[in-house]
Design a protein around this motif. Sequence first.
Motif, PDB file in Angstrom:
ATOM      1  N   ASP A 126      18.238 -30.622  24.805  1.00 62.19           N
ATOM      2  CA  ASP A 126      16.755 -31.611  26.236  1.00 62.19           C
ATOM      3  C   ASP A 126      16.570 -30.611  27.410  1.00 62.19           C
ATOM      4  O   ASP A 126      17.078 -29.761  27.989  1.00 62.19           O
ATOM      5  CB  ASP A 126      17.886 -32.541  26.060  1.00 62.19           C
ATOM      6  CG  ASP A 126      19.301 -32.615  26.860  1.00 62.19           C
ATOM      7  OD1 ASP A 126      19.265 -31.472  27.503  1.00 62.19           O
ATOM      8  OD2 ASP A 126      20.621 -32.450  25.913  1.00 62.19           O
ATOM      9  N   GLY A 127      16.503 -31.562  28.265  1.00 61.82           N
ATOM     10  CA  GLY A 127      16.067 -31.370  29.662  1.00 61.82           C
ATOM     11  C   GLY A 127      17.286 -30.389  29.730  1.00 61.82           C
ATOM     12  O   GLY A 127      17.341 -30.008  31.092  1.00 61.82           O
ATOM     13  N   ARG A 128      17.827 -31.061  30.661  1.00 63.00           N
ATOM     14  CA  ARG A 128      19.614 -31.528  30.624  1.00 63.00           C
ATOM     15  C   ARG A 128      20.116 -30.193  30.254  1.00 63.00           C
ATOM     16  O   ARG A 128      21.000 -29.127  31.193  1.00 63.00           O
ATOM     17  CB  ARG A 128      20.460 -32.348  30.903  1.00 63.00           C
ATOM     18  CG  ARG A 128      19.898 -33.675  31.441  1.00 63.00           C
ATOM     19  CD  ARG A 128      20.844 -34.641  30.578  1.00 63.00           C
ATOM     20  NE  ARG A 128      22.504 -35.055  31.424  1.00 63.00           N
ATOM     21  CZ  ARG A 128      23.427 -34.794  30.378  1.00 63.00           C
ATOM     22  NH1 ARG A 128      23.157 -34.190  29.108  1.00 63.00           N
ATOM     23  NH2 ARG A 128      24.410 -34.672  31.137  1.00 63.00           N
ATOM     24  N   GLU A 129      19.819 -29.544  29.392  1.00 61.00           N
ATOM     25  CA  GLU A 129      20.919 -28.211  28.740  1.00 61.00           C
ATOM     26  C   GLU A 129      19.825 -26.821  29.913  1.00 61.00           C
ATOM     27  O   GLU A 129      20.565 -26.063  29.978  1.00 61.00           O
ATOM     28  CB  GLU A 129      20.282 -27.853  27.726  1.00 61.00           C
ATOM     29  CG  GLU A 129      21.030 -26.723  27.078  1.00 61.00           C
ATOM     30  CD  GLU A 129      22.331 -26.043  27.004  1.00 61.00           C
ATOM     31  OE1 GLU A 129      22.025 -25.116  27.262  1.00 61.00           O
ATOM     32  OE2 GLU A 129      22.919 -26.772  27.703  1.00 61.00           O
ATOM     33  N   VAL A 130      18.056 -27.658  29.675  1.00 58.65           N
ATOM     34  CA  VAL A 130      17.539 -26.332  30.466  1.00 58.65           C
ATOM     35  C   VAL A 130      18.302 -26.247  31.721  1.00 58.65           C
ATOM     36  O   VAL A 130      18.335 -25.274  32.246  1.00 58.65           O
ATOM     37  CB  VAL A 130      15.855 -26.626  30.075  1.00 58.65           C
ATOM     38  CG1 VAL A 130      15.280 -25.989  31.114  1.00 58.65           C
ATOM     39  CG2 VAL A 130      14.941 -26.700  29.071  1.00 58.65           C
ATOM     40  N   LEU A 131      18.036 -27.135  32.805  1.00 64.09           N
ATOM     41  CA  LEU A 131      18.698 -27.038  34.177  1.00 64.09           C
ATOM     42  C   LEU A 131      19.797 -26.496  33.909  1.00 64.09           C
ATOM     43  O   LEU A 131      20.187 -25.866  34.908  1.00 64.09           O
ATOM     44  CB  LEU A 131      18.321 -28.907  34.477  1.00 64.09           C
ATOM     45  CG  LEU A 131      18.439 -28.522  36.069  1.00 64.09           C
ATOM     46  CD1 LEU A 131      17.517 -27.777  36.919  1.00 64.09           C
ATOM     47  CD2 LEU A 131      18.429 -29.957  36.336  1.00 64.09           C
ATOM     48  N   ALA A 132      21.031 -26.787  33.078  1.00 70.27           N
ATOM     49  CA  ALA A 132      21.901 -26.206  33.378  1.00 70.27           C
ATOM     50  C   ALA A 132      22.244 -24.951  33.518  1.00 70.27           C
ATOM     51  O   ALA A 132      22.622 -23.293  33.977  1.00 70.27           O
ATOM     52  CB  ALA A 132      23.367 -26.617  31.991  1.00 70.27           C
ATOM     53  N   ARG A 133      21.127 -24.708  32.390  1.00 69.62           N
ATOM     54  CA  ARG A 133      21.193 -23.015  32.511  1.00 69.62           C
ATOM     55  C   ARG A 133      20.659 -22.326  33.491  1.00 69.62           C
ATOM     56  O   ARG A 133      21.019 -21.451  33.983  1.00 69.62           O
ATOM     57  CB  ARG A 133      20.582 -22.408  30.794  1.00 69.62           C
ATOM     58  CG  ARG A 133      20.807 -23.601  29.144  1.00 69.62           C
ATOM     59  CD  ARG A 133      20.226 -22.745  28.378  1.00 69.62           C
ATOM     60  NE  ARG A 133      20.757 -23.029  26.392  1.00 69.62           N
ATOM     61  CZ  ARG A 133      20.243 -22.856  25.398  1.00 69.62           C
ATOM     62  NH1 ARG A 133      18.905 -21.588  25.799  1.00 69.62           N
ATOM     63  NH2 ARG A 133      20.686 -23.165  24.938  1.00 69.62           N
ATOM     64  N   ALA A 134      19.958 -22.857  34.126  1.00 74.57           N
ATOM     65  CA  ALA A 134      19.119 -21.778  34.498  1.00 74.57           C
ATOM     66  C   ALA A 134      19.420 -21.778  35.462  1.00 74.57           C
ATOM     67  O   ALA A 134      20.162 -21.017  37.213  1.00 74.57           O
ATOM     68  CB  ALA A 134      18.170 -23.266  35.626  1.00 74.57           C
ATOM     69  N   VAL A 135      20.308 -23.291  36.461  1.00 76.39           N
ATOM     70  CA  VAL A 135      21.588 -23.030  37.579  1.00 76.39           C
ATOM     71  C   VAL A 135      22.468 -21.750  37.140  1.00 76.39           C
ATOM     72  O   VAL A 135      22.884 -21.412  37.896  1.00 76.39           O
ATOM     73  CB  VAL A 135      22.076 -24.653  38.220  1.00 76.39           C
ATOM     74  CG1 VAL A 135      23.329 -24.363  38.649  1.00 76.39           C
ATOM     75  CG2 VAL A 135      21.150 -25.111  37.949  1.00 76.39           C
ATOM     76  N   ASP A 136      23.374 -22.284  35.824  1.00 79.25           N
ATOM     77  CA  ASP A 136      24.266 -21.401  35.474  1.00 79.25           C
ATOM     78  C   ASP A 136      23.511 -19.446  36.022  1.00 79.25           C
ATOM     79  O   ASP A 136      24.700 -19.106  36.493  1.00 79.25           O
ATOM     80  CB  ASP A 136      24.599 -21.147  34.210  1.00 79.25           C
ATOM     81  CG  ASP A 136      25.545 -22.712  34.084  1.00 79.25           C
ATOM     82  OD1 ASP A 136      26.006 -22.678  35.312  1.00 79.25           O
ATOM     83  OD2 ASP A 136      25.838 -22.921  33.698  1.00 79.25           O
ATOM     84  N   GLU A 178      17.713 -22.954  20.716  1.00 76.04           N
ATOM     85  CA  GLU A 178      17.060 -23.485  21.567  1.00 76.04           C
ATOM     86  C   GLU A 178      17.651 -24.924  22.549  1.00 76.04           C
ATOM     87  O   GLU A 178      17.596 -26.053  21.803  1.00 76.04           O
ATOM     88  CB  GLU A 178      15.573 -23.145  21.208  1.00 76.04           C
ATOM     89  CG  GLU A 178      14.103 -24.294  22.033  1.00 76.04           C
ATOM     90  CD  GLU A 178      13.745 -24.433  20.638  1.00 76.04           C
ATOM     91  OE1 GLU A 178      12.506 -25.499  21.276  1.00 76.04           O
ATOM     92  OE2 GLU A 178      13.533 -24.255  19.781  1.00 76.04           O
ATOM     93  N   PRO A 179      17.527 -24.975  23.729  1.00 76.66           N
ATOM     94  CA  PRO A 179      17.683 -26.057  24.164  1.00 76.66           C
ATOM     95  C   PRO A 179      17.070 -27.154  23.340  1.00 76.66           C
ATOM     96  O   PRO A 179      16.574 -27.363  23.422  1.00 76.66           O
ATOM     97  CB  PRO A 179      17.436 -26.019  25.631  1.00 76.66           C
ATOM     98  CG  PRO A 179      16.666 -24.762  25.506  1.00 76.66           C
ATOM     99  CD  PRO A 179      16.488 -23.570  24.313  1.00 76.66           C
ATOM    100  N   ALA A 238      14.984 -15.706  30.479  1.00 81.72           N
ATOM    101  CA  ALA A 238      15.841 -15.275  29.725  1.00 81.72           C
ATOM    102  C   ALA A 238      16.911 -16.453  29.255  1.00 81.72           C
ATOM    103  O   ALA A 238      17.593 -16.524  27.392  1.00 81.72           O
ATOM    104  CB  ALA A 238      16.154 -14.421  29.868  1.00 81.72           C
ATOM    105  N   ALA A 239      17.469 -16.927  30.196  1.00 82.76           N
ATOM    106  CA  ALA A 239      18.506 -17.758  30.022  1.00 82.76           C
ATOM    107  C   ALA A 239      17.963 -19.064  29.578  1.00 82.76           C
ATOM    108  O   ALA A 239      18.601 -19.614  28.244  1.00 82.76           O
ATOM    109  CB  ALA A 239      19.496 -17.958  30.997  1.00 82.76           C
ATOM    110  N   VAL A 240      16.750 -19.974  29.991  1.00 88.27           N
ATOM    111  CA  VAL A 240      16.416 -21.051  29.130  1.00 88.27           C
ATOM    112  C   VAL A 240      15.635 -20.510  27.474  1.00 88.27           C
ATOM    113  O   VAL A 240      16.244 -21.499  26.487  1.00 88.27           O
ATOM    114  CB  VAL A 240      15.461 -21.095  29.993  1.00 88.27           C
ATOM    115  CG1 VAL A 240      14.466 -22.062  29.532  1.00 88.27           C
ATOM    116  CG2 VAL A 240      15.719 -21.361  31.701  1.00 88.27           C
TER     117      VAL A 240
END
Length: 210
Positions: free
Chosen positions: A87-97, A84-85, A77-79
Amino acid sequence: MSPRSASVNEELRRRSRERILRATVELVGERGYEATTLGDIADRAGSARGLVSYYFPGKRQLLQSAVHRLMHLTIRAAVEREPEPQDGREVLARAVDAVLALALEHPVLMRTHMAGILQAEGFVQCPEQQQLAEVLRGAMIRYGTVDPDTEYPLLRALLMGTVFALLLPGAPMPLGRLRAELFQRYGLDWELGVPPDGGPPGGTTTGTTA
């Protein structure tokens, strides 16, 4: 009345299993692991007690599956949320958060989950764990890793260690410091994802390039 088709039966089983998993998350979060029985879970889910045992060999395995489901749904849901993100850096940041937020929002549940993994049963392989692996591995691929089969287990281990540090009874580490360490590891700017209030430790806002 004609018998139900195989696809209808499969959908009914899926919904029944999901009700049991949701009930487990709710009850363990409310009462704790020891005070929650399989009978309690069956009652909350509106299922027969025997059906819980049919799907899951024991309470510990049920809890791990329930938490894995909660994690993969929360991360997905976050990703996928708007905007919509880009780039991939935003995707990973959302997953971590998303994982860090789960630790703070469901401390009893996540602490019990971590304790179970460290016991003799270890890490339970189940459909929900596979879905969690898929969404985290997908985040690593979108981030741009060239070796997701190696990088995904490392990300999983780092997240588990961070959750443990957040929830360590009597000596928890601050969220900001732990998040900063993870973001630095992957070269993520502090402003990506869902940054916590208060800003980064030391005022640094840009991650080190991975």
